[in-house]
Design a protein around this motif. Sequence first.
Motif, PDB file in Angstrom:
ATOM      1  N   PRO A   3       0.835  -1.206   0.000  1.00 44.14           N
ATOM      2  CA  PRO A   3       0.000   0.000   0.000  1.00 44.14           C
ATOM      3  C   PRO A   3       0.869   1.255   0.000  1.00 44.14           C
ATOM      4  O   PRO A   3       2.003   1.233   0.488  1.00 44.14           O
ATOM      5  N   PRO A   4       0.370   2.370  -0.551  1.00 44.98           N
ATOM      6  CA  PRO A   4       1.183   3.590  -0.656  1.00 44.98           C
ATOM      7  C   PRO A   4       1.798   3.985   0.676  1.00 44.98           C
ATOM      8  O   PRO A   4       1.106   4.127   1.681  1.00 44.98           O
ATOM      9  N   LEU A   5       3.132   4.130   0.679  1.00 41.59           N
ATOM     10  CA  LEU A   5       3.870   4.428   1.899  1.00 41.59           C
ATOM     11  C   LEU A   5       5.099   5.233   1.536  1.00 41.59           C
ATOM     12  O   LEU A   5       5.813   4.913   0.585  1.00 41.59           O
ATOM     13  N   ARG A   6       5.335   6.276   2.322  1.00 40.48           N
ATOM     14  CA  ARG A   6       6.593   7.005   2.237  1.00 40.48           C
ATOM     15  C   ARG A   6       7.255   6.932   3.605  1.00 40.48           C
ATOM     16  O   ARG A   6       6.572   7.007   4.626  1.00 40.48           O
ATOM     17  N   VAL A   7       8.567   6.781   3.609  1.00 37.55           N
ATOM     18  CA  VAL A   7       9.250   6.578   4.886  1.00 37.55           C
ATOM     19  C   VAL A   7      10.664   7.131   4.806  1.00 37.55           C
ATOM     20  O   VAL A   7      11.329   7.026   3.775  1.00 37.55           O
ATOM     21  N   SER A   8      11.084   7.752   5.899  1.00 37.54           N
ATOM     22  CA  SER A   8      12.487   8.122   6.096  1.00 37.54           C
ATOM     23  C   SER A   8      12.951   7.412   7.354  1.00 37.54           C
ATOM     24  O   SER A   8      12.426   7.659   8.445  1.00 37.54           O
ATOM     25  N   GLY A   9      13.909   6.498   7.188  1.00 39.99           N
ATOM     26  CA  GLY A   9      14.344   5.707   8.325  1.00 39.99           C
ATOM     27  C   GLY A   9      15.820   5.396   8.296  1.00 39.99           C
ATOM     28  O   GLY A   9      16.457   5.387   7.237  1.00 39.99           O
ATOM     29  N   LEU A  10      16.359   5.135   9.481  1.00 40.09           N
ATOM     30  CA  LEU A  10      17.724   4.638   9.645  1.00 40.09           C
ATOM     31  C   LEU A  10      17.649   3.259  10.263  1.00 40.09           C
ATOM     32  O   LEU A  10      16.742   2.964  11.044  1.00 40.09           O
ATOM     33  N   GLN A  11      18.615   2.407   9.947  1.00 39.84           N
ATOM     34  CA  GLN A  11      18.739   1.127  10.635  1.00 39.84           C
ATOM     35  C   GLN A  11      20.205   0.845  10.875  1.00 39.84           C
ATOM     36  O   GLN A  11      21.071   1.208  10.080  1.00 39.84           O
ATOM     37  N   SER A  12      20.477   0.180  12.012  1.00 36.67           N
ATOM     38  CA  SER A  12      21.868  -0.043  12.409  1.00 36.67           C
ATOM     39  C   SER A  12      22.375  -1.407  11.963  1.00 36.67           C
ATOM     40  O   SER A  12      23.443  -1.846  12.399  1.00 36.67           O
ATOM     41  N   GLY A  13      21.630  -2.083  11.109  1.00 34.08           N
ATOM     42  CA  GLY A  13      22.049  -3.330  10.504  1.00 34.08           C
ATOM     43  C   GLY A  13      21.227  -3.572   9.257  1.00 34.08           C
ATOM     44  O   GLY A  13      20.183  -2.946   9.053  1.00 34.08           O
ATOM     45  N   ASN A  14      21.691  -4.494   8.407  1.00 32.25           N
ATOM     46  CA  ASN A  14      20.953  -4.812   7.192  1.00 32.25           C
ATOM     47  C   ASN A  14      21.410  -6.173   6.679  1.00 32.25           C
ATOM     48  O   ASN A  14      22.619  -6.421   6.555  1.00 32.25           O
ATOM     49  N   TYR A  15      20.446  -7.044   6.403  1.00 31.60           N
ATOM     50  CA  TYR A  15      20.799  -8.371   5.923  1.00 31.60           C
ATOM     51  C   TYR A  15      19.693  -8.890   5.013  1.00 31.60           C
ATOM     52  O   TYR A  15      18.500  -8.774   5.335  1.00 31.60           O
ATOM     53  N   SER A  16      20.077  -9.443   3.862  1.00 32.95           N
ATOM     54  CA  SER A  16      19.123 -10.068   2.952  1.00 32.95           C
ATOM     55  C   SER A  16      19.876 -10.991   2.020  1.00 32.95           C
ATOM     56  O   SER A  16      21.111 -10.966   1.929  1.00 32.95           O
TER      57      SER A  16
END
Length: 253
Positions: A64-77
Amino acid sequence: MPDDRPDFEDDFDGSRLDRTVWLPHYLPAWSSREESAATYDIAESCLHLTIPPGQRLWCAGDHPPLRVSGLQSGNYSGPLGSTVGQQPYRAGLTVREEQEPFWGWTPHHGHIEVRARAVLTPLSMVACWLVGLEDRPERSAEICVAEIFGSTVLPGESAAVGMGLHPFRDPAVSEDFEAVRLPIDVAGFHTYAVDWRPGRADFLVDGTLVRSCLDPPDYPVQMMLAVFDFPGAGPPNGVVPALVVDHVRARRP
């Protein structure tokens, strides 16, 4: 005398974001680096996460329509086309853009706090949460430190502050989440915190215990800080949603 210095602290006193700690994107594997890029600034000794009118949608796929500004202190995929990734929003979701693993700050237990204020409307929300790294699917549970929907805010009077646990794919964690109405003005700075230790998580606002949960996740997590805008929920109102963070601090138990 005891050493009161935090084991981790980012007070955003410099002129640039510490990229050894923070990735300025929100779950980019399900979107892309371009679509998930945060709008942010470091000013007046604070991190300012905002969603200006021209910011693009987070994901042009089936979300669904979403706008976001975010930080994350890790990332894995996982690789392109894989179903391996953090916080999938539906079953069978596949990686749209391959990402390099990133481990900036991954605490395991402790007192963790965020001092922040919010600019909200009924079309927006802010949140700070800790979530498993999901390097294994079961290490996925969330400790939500604070989640505030603008639709719950009575300006200058009170707001419903969500806090608690979400198990996701962790069978060892039970759903235990509640939005508690508190007599705070979220437009001003408040300290949202969790005392997280084996078997228990205590949630506090401005040093006052609000609620407790048993059997939280017991593995390293990453921190997520974000402001969200829901453009499909109503017409634009001219307000730029924002999450302004004064500091993030942590002390070991």
